[in-house]
Design a protein around this motif. Structure first.
Motif, PDB file in Angstrom:
ATOM      1  N   LYS A  85     -22.906  30.831   3.331  1.00 10.66           N
ATOM      2  CA  LYS A  85     -23.819  29.752   3.693  1.00 10.66           C
ATOM      3  C   LYS A  85     -23.024  28.474   3.922  1.00 10.66           C
ATOM      4  N   LEU A  86     -23.600  27.546   4.669  1.00  9.07           N
ATOM      5  CA  LEU A  86     -22.902  26.306   5.003  1.00  9.07           C
ATOM      6  C   LEU A  86     -22.425  25.542   3.784  1.00  9.07           C
ATOM      7  N   TYR A  87     -23.169  25.579   2.701  1.00  5.18           N
ATOM      8  CA  TYR A  87     -22.810  24.832   1.505  1.00  5.18           C
ATOM      9  C   TYR A  87     -21.706  25.500   0.686  1.00  5.18           C
ATOM     10  N   MET A  88     -21.361  26.740   1.009  1.00  6.53           N
ATOM     11  CA  MET A  88     -20.359  27.466   0.234  1.00  6.53           C
ATOM     12  C   MET A  88     -18.953  27.077   0.679  1.00  6.53           C
ATOM     13  N   GLN A  89     -18.145  26.643  -0.266  1.00  8.72           N
ATOM     14  CA  GLN A  89     -16.743  26.305  -0.018  1.00  8.72           C
ATOM     15  C   GLN A  89     -15.861  27.310  -0.756  1.00  8.72           C
TER      16      GLN A  89
END
Length: 184
Positions: A85-89
């Protein structure tokens, strides 16, 4: 065709689904079934080893894991996602083959979830364990990020999973022939 069984005190009729011409499985779907989700969570917690945090794979295990955490008074749990997901770093991943999915999948954890698992006693939870591939993939993720797997649990153990000493489960789920009879 359906297979009737009692799971955590709840009677259910599970539809039989074709895997191939010689093999059918009973579909256990907790989505939308609050009664069985709560009952299974309660019974699994009775069998659960001491742990710091729990993890499951997206998606069918999520309501079960949520309910287990709520009943245990735990405020946090982790879900291995099927897509980043976009928020996953700082994403880590592993591949998985599941009997109920037509193709190979990949499971992902972001850095924040990885940090929650690092150095912790981790309990892996799923709805059904069949081949064990999903559990092995989650275990690989946990190990990769420095967590310590202390247990593997499921509501149902299907086929050969019933013989595994490293899995705790509530009920055995048989596999079926094309005519609906239980395979020997």
């Amino acid at each position: 065709m359906r297979h009737e069984m009692t799971i955590a005190g709840c009677k259910r009729a599970l539809p039989l689904c074709k895997v191939n011409d010689q093999l059918y499985i009973a579909a256990f779907i907790m989505f939308g079934d609050v009664e069985i989700t709560k009952a299974c969570a309660r019974e699994l917690l009775k069998l659960a080893p001491a742990h710091d945090i729990m993890i499951t794979a997206e998606a069918k295990g999520i309501p079960l894991l949520y309910e287990m955490a709520a009943q245990a008074g735990e405020n946090t749990y982790v879900v291995a996602r099927k897509a980043p997901k976009l928020y996953m770093q700082d994403v880590v991943s592993t591949r998985v083959n599941s009997i109920t999915t037509a193709k190979e999948q990949t499971l992902y954890l972001g850095g924040e979830d990885a940090a929650l698992l690092r150095g912790k006693r981790v309990l892996i939870v799923d709805d059904v364990i069949s081949t064990g591939d999903s559990i092995r993939s989650i275990e690989a993720l946990v190990t990769q990020v420095g967590g310590n797997v202390v247990g593997r649990m499921a509501v149902l153990a299907e086929g050969d999973a019933q013989e595994r000493a490293d899995i705790r489960y509530l009920e055995k789920l048989p596999v079926f022939n094309a005519d609906g009879s239980i395979k020997g």
